[in-house]
Scaffold this motif. Structure first.
Motif, PDB file in Angstrom:
ATOM      1  N   LEU A 147       0.697  -1.217  -0.157  1.00 21.14           N
ATOM      2  CA  LEU A 147       0.277  -0.011   0.105  1.00 21.14           C
ATOM      3  C   LEU A 147       0.900   1.223  -0.138  1.00 21.14           C
ATOM      4  O   LEU A 147       1.612   1.526   0.752  1.00 21.14           O
ATOM      5  N   LYS A 148       0.815   2.214  -0.734  1.00 18.96           N
ATOM      6  CA  LYS A 148       1.517   3.344  -1.292  1.00 18.96           C
ATOM      7  C   LYS A 148       0.686   4.577  -0.930  1.00 18.96           C
ATOM      8  O   LYS A 148       1.361   5.931  -0.426  1.00 18.96           O
ATOM      9  N   ALA A 149      -0.447   4.576  -1.220  1.00 16.11           N
ATOM     10  CA  ALA A 149      -1.276   5.838  -1.258  1.00 16.11           C
ATOM     11  C   ALA A 149      -2.917   5.689  -0.941  1.00 16.11           C
ATOM     12  O   ALA A 149      -3.320   4.575  -1.406  1.00 16.11           O
ATOM     13  N   ILE A 150      -3.521   6.706  -0.203  1.00 14.42           N
ATOM     14  CA  ILE A 150      -4.967   6.436  -0.078  1.00 14.42           C
ATOM     15  C   ILE A 150      -5.660   7.756  -0.914  1.00 14.42           C
ATOM     16  O   ILE A 150      -5.211   8.816  -0.556  1.00 14.42           O
ATOM     17  N   ASP A 151      -6.268   7.502  -2.232  1.00 17.85           N
ATOM     18  CA  ASP A 151      -7.174   8.691  -2.684  1.00 17.85           C
ATOM     19  C   ASP A 151      -8.347   8.937  -2.173  1.00 17.85           C
ATOM     20  O   ASP A 151      -9.444   8.222  -2.596  1.00 17.85           O
ATOM     21  N   ARG A 152      -8.446   9.725  -1.126  1.00  8.90           N
ATOM     22  CA  ARG A 152      -9.930   9.951  -0.421  1.00  8.90           C
ATOM     23  C   ARG A 152     -10.837  10.298  -1.244  1.00  8.90           C
ATOM     24  O   ARG A 152     -10.943  11.312  -1.962  1.00  8.90           O
ATOM     25  N   ASP A 153     -12.006   9.723  -1.017  1.00  7.22           N
ATOM     26  CA  ASP A 153     -13.236  10.043  -1.630  1.00  7.22           C
ATOM     27  C   ASP A 153     -13.238   9.846  -2.987  1.00  7.22           C
ATOM     28  O   ASP A 153     -14.041  10.327  -4.048  1.00  7.22           O
ATOM     29  N   TYR A 154     -12.165   9.035  -3.931  1.00 10.54           N
ATOM     30  CA  TYR A 154     -12.024   8.975  -5.351  1.00 10.54           C
ATOM     31  C   TYR A 154     -13.111   8.315  -5.928  1.00 10.54           C
ATOM     32  O   TYR A 154     -13.890   8.948  -6.825  1.00 10.54           O
ATOM     33  N   PHE A 155     -13.902   7.323  -5.438  1.00 10.84           N
ATOM     34  CA  PHE A 155     -15.180   6.615  -6.016  1.00 10.84           C
ATOM     35  C   PHE A 155     -16.203   7.750  -5.936  1.00 10.84           C
ATOM     36  O   PHE A 155     -17.339   7.482  -6.727  1.00 10.84           O
ATOM     37  N   VAL A 156     -16.312   8.702  -4.748  1.00  8.99           N
ATOM     38  CA  VAL A 156     -17.387   9.430  -4.832  1.00  8.99           C
ATOM     39  C   VAL A 156     -17.110  10.702  -5.980  1.00  8.99           C
ATOM     40  O   VAL A 156     -18.219  11.144  -6.458  1.00  8.99           O
ATOM     41  N   ARG A 157     -16.086  10.929  -6.048  1.00  7.63           N
ATOM     42  CA  ARG A 157     -15.775  12.063  -7.117  1.00  7.63           C
ATOM     43  C   ARG A 157     -15.900  11.626  -8.509  1.00  7.63           C
ATOM     44  O   ARG A 157     -16.513  12.033  -9.491  1.00  7.63           O
ATOM     45  N   ALA A 158     -15.344  10.146  -8.845  1.00  5.16           N
ATOM     46  CA  ALA A 158     -15.206   9.876  -9.983  1.00  5.16           C
ATOM     47  C   ALA A 158     -16.232   9.067 -10.742  1.00  5.16           C
ATOM     48  O   ALA A 158     -16.572   8.768 -11.883  1.00  5.16           O
ATOM     49  N   TYR A 159     -17.223   8.432  -9.943  1.00  2.00           N
ATOM     50  CA  TYR A 159     -18.366   7.744 -10.306  1.00  2.00           C
ATOM     51  C   TYR A 159     -19.769   8.613 -10.214  1.00  2.00           C
ATOM     52  O   TYR A 159     -20.102   9.123  -8.886  1.00  2.00           O
ATOM     53  N   PRO A 160     -20.633   8.491 -11.003  1.00  2.96           N
ATOM     54  CA  PRO A 160     -22.019   9.487 -10.573  1.00  2.96           C
ATOM     55  C   PRO A 160     -22.770   8.822  -9.790  1.00  2.96           C
ATOM     56  O   PRO A 160     -23.683   9.375  -9.313  1.00  2.96           O
ATOM     57  N   GLU A 161     -22.833   7.160  -9.629  1.00  2.00           N
ATOM     58  CA  GLU A 161     -23.604   6.650  -8.611  1.00  2.00           C
ATOM     59  C   GLU A 161     -22.844   6.130  -7.410  1.00  2.00           C
ATOM     60  O   GLU A 161     -21.757   5.741  -7.788  1.00  2.00           O
ATOM     61  N   PRO A 162     -23.559   6.130  -6.346  1.00  4.63           N
ATOM     62  CA  PRO A 162     -22.467   5.295  -5.285  1.00  4.63           C
ATOM     63  C   PRO A 162     -22.208   3.819  -5.678  1.00  4.63           C
ATOM     64  O   PRO A 162     -23.188   3.228  -6.164  1.00  4.63           O
ATOM     65  N   ILE A 163     -21.124   3.419  -5.212  1.00  3.47           N
ATOM     66  CA  ILE A 163     -20.628   1.803  -5.222  1.00  3.47           C
ATOM     67  C   ILE A 163     -20.893   1.226  -3.907  1.00  3.47           C
ATOM     68  O   ILE A 163     -20.248   1.820  -3.163  1.00  3.47           O
ATOM     69  N   TRP A 164     -21.668   0.213  -3.835  1.00  5.73           N
ATOM     70  CA  TRP A 164     -21.620  -0.376  -2.299  1.00  5.73           C
ATOM     71  C   TRP A 164     -20.975  -1.982  -2.667  1.00  5.73           C
ATOM     72  O   TRP A 164     -21.114  -2.728  -3.485  1.00  5.73           O
ATOM     73  N   GLU A 165     -20.285  -2.007  -1.674  1.00 10.32           N
ATOM     74  CA  GLU A 165     -19.812  -3.710  -1.577  1.00 10.32           C
ATOM     75  C   GLU A 165     -19.938  -3.906  -0.058  1.00 10.32           C
ATOM     76  O   GLU A 165     -19.340  -3.162   0.992  1.00 10.32           O
ATOM     77  N   ASN A 166     -20.198  -5.313   0.244  1.00 10.77           N
ATOM     78  CA  ASN A 166     -20.257  -5.667   1.545  1.00 10.77           C
ATOM     79  C   ASN A 166     -20.904  -4.905   2.625  1.00 10.77           C
ATOM     80  O   ASN A 166     -20.643  -4.798   3.827  1.00 10.77           O
ATOM     81  N   GLY A 167     -22.075  -4.283   1.790  1.00 10.93           N
ATOM     82  CA  GLY A 167     -22.696  -3.374   2.783  1.00 10.93           C
ATOM     83  C   GLY A 167     -21.963  -2.133   3.029  1.00 10.93           C
ATOM     84  O   GLY A 167     -22.610  -1.245   4.211  1.00 10.93           O
ATOM     85  N   ILE A 168     -20.962  -1.688   2.455  1.00  7.15           N
ATOM     86  CA  ILE A 168     -20.324  -0.635   2.576  1.00  7.15           C
ATOM     87  C   ILE A 168     -19.963   0.289   1.456  1.00  7.15           C
ATOM     88  O   ILE A 168     -19.869  -0.404   0.375  1.00  7.15           O
ATOM     89  N   GLN A 169     -20.279   1.699   1.626  1.00  5.05           N
ATOM     90  CA  GLN A 169     -20.115   2.595   0.296  1.00  5.05           C
ATOM     91  C   GLN A 169     -18.728   2.520   0.010  1.00  5.05           C
ATOM     92  O   GLN A 169     -17.603   2.831   0.947  1.00  5.05           O
ATOM     93  N   CYS A 170     -18.296   2.237  -1.297  1.00  4.29           N
ATOM     94  CA  CYS A 170     -16.891   2.529  -1.461  1.00  4.29           C
ATOM     95  C   CYS A 170     -16.585   3.935  -1.799  1.00  4.29           C
ATOM     96  O   CYS A 170     -17.075   4.547  -2.741  1.00  4.29           O
ATOM     97  N   ARG A 171     -15.646   4.396  -0.930  1.00  6.16           N
ATOM     98  CA  ARG A 171     -15.444   5.722  -1.201  1.00  6.16           C
ATOM     99  C   ARG A 171     -13.771   6.099  -1.437  1.00  6.16           C
ATOM    100  O   ARG A 171     -13.640   6.892  -2.401  1.00  6.16           O
TER     101      ARG A 171
END
Length: 279
Positions: free
Chosen positions: A244-268
């Motif tokens: 693990l080298k970096a964490i791009d916080r809220d990338y999936f919120v910025r880059a995708y028009p709809e929320p992505i959910w996995e394992n009952g958790i929003q992918c952020r």
């Protein structure tokens, strides 16, 4: 959660059927249990892993079913390799055990042979088939979209990328896409069909890219990204040498028009991992 503990078979010959499973499948039997009032007797045969087999006899249960019927269709024992399947089938053949299915790769990618036990029950001996990793003739979009739900993003990175698929039994069951940039490359997409997961296919795809494609392309560093809600891929990538080298916080919120959910958790957040390859 409940788990399967044993499967039971009626028989007219307790010792013969017990000895078959003890001899050929390394089973361990308990002592005979007898209930004289019910005319019942049984053995349990235990195996190194998985459910036990209860072999039962009762005085009022004596008629075999001569054809396939609704209910239990077969038992299956897992072998360590296709070679072990072949060896077991040849052992059965030499001992006169009926072979009703010669070893083959099934439609779901297992290598299996089928025999009949002394009572005519069908028994499969199965091993995981080895997937064939080849260059994709056509990108398998349904699989790619399982890992990346934005088709426009896939269509943007596919041109100029290397796309490999894993094939089992003639079917495409996995895909990986790697994009080279100078002496570095990013794995853009890894996906395996749901019914073929947990069989090491994603690991084989990663190793094909890291061990064969990357050296041939003189790639010195591999990068892969995953979502913060994707625990299984994160574990796999680290097991395969990615740090693990970096964490791009809220990338999936910025880059995708709809929320992505996995394992009952929003992918952020996007986790960036890297693996440096030897020269």
């Amino acid at each position: 959660m409940a788990r399967l503990t044993h499967v039971a078979l009626w028989t007219n010959s307790l010792e013969r059927l017990r000895d078959f499973y003890v001899s050929y499948f390394d089973g361990k039997s308990n002592d005979l249990y007898v209930n004289p009032k019910k005319g019942f007797a049984s053995y349990f045969v235990f195996f190194e892993q998985g459910p036990a087999l209860e072999i039962m006899r009762r005085t009022d249960v004596t008629s075999p079913c001569p054809t396939e019927h609704v209910g239990i269709a077969h038992l299956a024992f897992h072998a360590d390799s296709p070679r072990q399947v072949d060896l077991l089938i040849e052992r059965f053949r030499a001992d006169g055990v009926p072979i009703v299915g010669e070893p083959r790769v099934s439609g779901d990618g297992y290598y299996e042979g089928v025999i009949l036990d002394p009572d005519g029950n069908r028994v499969e001996i199965v091993a995981q088939g080895e997937p064939e990793i080849v260059v994709a003739a056509d990108p398998p979009y349904p699989l790619l979209l399982e890992a990346d739900p934005d088709r426009s993003k896939i269509e943007a990175y596919l041109p100029g990328s290397a796309c490999f698929v894993a094939r089992l039994g003639g079917s495409v069951v996995g895909v990986i896409v790697a994009r080279k940039q100078g002496d570095e490359a990013e794995i853009m997409n890894v996906a395996v069909k749901e019914i073929f997961r947990r069989r090491g296919i994603a690991r084989k795809l990663l190793r094909h890219v890291a061990g064969e494609w990357a050296p041939a392309e003189k790639v010195k560093l591999l990068r892969i990204c995953t979502g913060s809600s994707s625990s299984a891929p994160l574990m796999l990538y680290q097991q395969e040498g990615f740090d693990l080298k970096a964490i791009d916080r809220d990338y999936f919120v910025r880059a995708y028009p709809e929320p992505i959910w996995e394992n009952g958790i929003q992918c952020r957040h996007r986790l960036v991992l890297e693996k440096r390859l030897s020269d």
